[in-house]
Structure formats: C-alpha cells, structure tokens
Design an enzyme around this catalytic site. Structure first.
Site, PDB file in Angstrom:
ATOM      1  N   ASN A  10       0.882  -1.168   0.000  1.00  0.00           N
ATOM      2  CA  ASN A  10       0.000   0.000   0.000  1.00  0.00           C
ATOM      3  C   ASN A  10       0.918   1.216   0.000  1.00  0.00           C
ATOM      4  O   ASN A  10       1.538   1.527   1.006  1.00  0.00           O
ATOM      5  CB  ASN A  10      -0.895  -0.012   1.249  1.00  0.00           C
ATOM      6  CG  ASN A  10      -1.714   1.263   1.364  1.00  0.00           C
ATOM      7  OD1 ASN A  10      -1.746   2.083   0.440  1.00  0.00           O
ATOM      8  ND2 ASN A  10      -2.375   1.433   2.500  1.00  0.00           N
ATOM      9  N   LYS A  12       0.204   4.263  -0.248  1.00  0.00           N
ATOM     10  CA  LYS A  12      -0.371   5.464   0.391  1.00  0.00           C
ATOM     11  C   LYS A  12      -0.119   6.693  -0.486  1.00  0.00           C
ATOM     12  O   LYS A  12      -0.117   6.570  -1.701  1.00  0.00           O
ATOM     13  CB  LYS A  12       0.171   5.619   1.811  1.00  0.00           C
ATOM     14  CG  LYS A  12      -0.017   4.323   2.618  1.00  0.00           C
ATOM     15  CD  LYS A  12       0.181   4.468   4.082  1.00  0.00           C
ATOM     16  CE  LYS A  12      -0.043   3.122   4.775  1.00  0.00           C
ATOM     17  NZ  LYS A  12       0.027   3.207   6.223  1.00  0.00           N
TER      18      LYS A  12
HETATM   19  P1  13P Z   1       3.125   0.209   7.605  1.00  0.00           P
HETATM   20  O1  13P Z   1       3.557  -1.084   6.986  1.00  0.00           O
HETATM   21  O2  13P Z   1       3.902   1.392   7.115  1.00  0.00           O
HETATM   22  O3  13P Z   1       3.023   0.117   9.084  1.00  0.00           O
HETATM   23  O4  13P Z   1       1.630   0.474   7.068  1.00  0.00           O
HETATM   24  C1  13P Z   1       0.697  -0.532   7.170  1.00  0.00           C
HETATM   25  C2  13P Z   1      -0.495  -0.159   6.392  1.00  0.00           C
HETATM   26  O5  13P Z   1      -1.224   0.750   6.746  1.00  0.00           O
HETATM   27  C3  13P Z   1      -0.760  -0.885   5.140  1.00  0.00           C
HETATM   28  O6  13P Z   1      -2.025  -0.591   4.659  1.00  0.00           O
END
Ligand code: 13P
Length: 248
Positions: A10, A12
């Site tokens: 992900n 983001k």
């Molecule tokens: P991290 O792996 O950066 O903790 O994020 C997890 C997440 O929100 C995946 O959707």
C-alpha cells in the site's frame, strides 16, 4: 484447498508517476514469486503508468480507494468502472487512514464493497482496533462490528473471493508490529466471524492479511501462522525490502 498467499504493497500518498515507474522497474527482479499473489496498491494518478510497467509480470495493480456511485457529479472521485477499465484488479476499502482522516463510516464502506464486487474488483477490506480499544479489551467486538457492517448484503459466494486485512491502528507506521500471537488471534477471530455469518467453507476460502509494520525481518513468522494469508505492507513496500517480504 490451501489458500494462496497474497502480499500487497500500500503505497499510500507516495510516489509521483515517474517515481512510480522507476520503483516498479527496480522491484521487478526482486518480487518474482509465483507461489503468492503480488499486488501494488498505488495512488490513483500512478495507476495507468504502473499497469503499463507491470505488464507481462506476476504483479497486479490495486487502487487505494474508489467511490460507490456509477458516474456523475462527484468531483474528485474515481469509480469502479474507471479502475477496471484501467486494468486494476484490487481495491483497498476502509483503510484506517480513510476511516479516520476522511471520516468514512461502515455504511459508506459497505456500499463501496458491494460496488467493487459488482464491478469485478477484489476488495481488500481493512479493519483494526485503536490502542485504546485494545487496552479496554474490546478488540474482537470492534472488529466483528466492522466486518459485519461492511459485509451487509454480500453473499457467501462473493465473500469467498474478497481479501480482509487486519491492521491494528497502533501498529501502522509506528514500527510497533503486533506480536505474531496477537496477529494470529485476531485473524483467527475474523475467520470465526465469517464462519458464523456464512459457513465454514466460506471462512476457509477467504484470505486474511495482517498489516502494520510488516518488514523483511518479521514477514516469514507472521505469514507462517495458520490464519494469516499474507500481508498489507506500507512503508516497506516502497523499498527493495518488499522483494524480501514477497520471497519470505
Ligand atoms: P506500515 O507497513 O507502514 O506500518 O503500514 C501498514 C499499512 O497501513 C498498510 O495498509
């Protein structure tokens, strides 16, 4: 039948289109593992170039969000049909960041899940408790509430093919992973919830990921748990480490 693992990044709100293509090219030789489904969930603007860049490889592309309406006056939104037409296979629905920062509630998420399925996308439905909820001892009550509300009106046949991601909010981006026992306990609880709502065969088919500070060092142990069918990976999906996670 054994469930095939699914390991998704992900991204983001990271990676411009040109950075995205560069990352995909760098990761290409590192993420070759035919035993798992590999997915990059990328920002909307990166979808078209990333679909092009992964062509012919084992990687599939997911979106990080979508809207449930077919089309029309919803400025800034993206429909399921647009994602399908662009070559997207998966869509993250109900990530805690969307629930928290963008106030997406379970009634809305239920509509999104149903629309995604109807359009032929595979929803990666996220759930997870806050630190306060865990400390109050209501983790499983909360997660059962999320799962039940988000899956209203979804049939057993449809649920079999979706992916559920358990992501404890306190473990996201904090470097603080849930222990293997904590992660397995909740993923098992989610499967039991699906068995109660539908039947055991449906529960045995649905794939449940763990997400929250997954990295190259903890992936193998997490993914070895009987009810953890892969991971949803944030920060570590933007680096060469993602290759180590995929080939855990
Ligand atoms: P991290 O792996 O950066 O903790 O994020 C997890 C997440 O929100 C995946 O959707």
């Amino acid at each position: 039948m054994a469930r095939k693992k699914i390991i998704a990044g992900n991204w983001k709100m990271n990676m411009t289109p040109s950075q995205a293509v560069k990352l995909v090219e760098e990761l290409a030789p590192l993420v070759k593992n035919d035993d798992v489904d590999v997915v990059y969930c990328v920002p909307a603007i990166d979808i078209v170039p990333v679909v092009e860049a992964v062509k012919g490889s084992n990687v599939q592309v997911g979106a990080e969000n979508m809207y449930f309406e077919e089309s029309g006056a919803y400025t800034g939104e993206i429909s399921a049909a647009m994602l399908v037409d662009a070559g997207v296979k998966y869509v993250i629905i109900g990530h805690s960041e969307r629930r928290d920062y963008f106030k997406e509630d379970d009634a809305l998420l239920n509509k999104k899940v149903k629309k995604a399925i109807e359009a032929g996308l595979v929803p990666i439905l996220c759930c997870g408790e806050s630190l306060e909820q865990r400390e109050m001892g209501v983790t499983m009550d909360w997660i059962r509430f999320q799962i039940k509300s988000d899956l209203v009106g979804v049939s057993a046949d449809q649920v079999k093919d979706i992916v559920i991601a358990y992501e404890p909010i306190w473990a996201i981006g904090t470097g603080k992973t849930a222990t293997t026992e904590q992660a397995e306990e909740v993923c098992k609880g989610i499967r039991e919830c699906i068995a109660e709502m539908y039947d055991q065969a449906t529960a045995d088919a649905v794939r449940i990921q763990y997400g929250g500070s997954v990295n190259a060092g903890n992936a193998a142990e997490l993914f070895a748990q009987p009810n953890i069918d892969g991971g949803l990976v944030g920060g570590a999906s933007l680096k060469a480490d993602f290759g180590k996670i995929v080939c855990y």
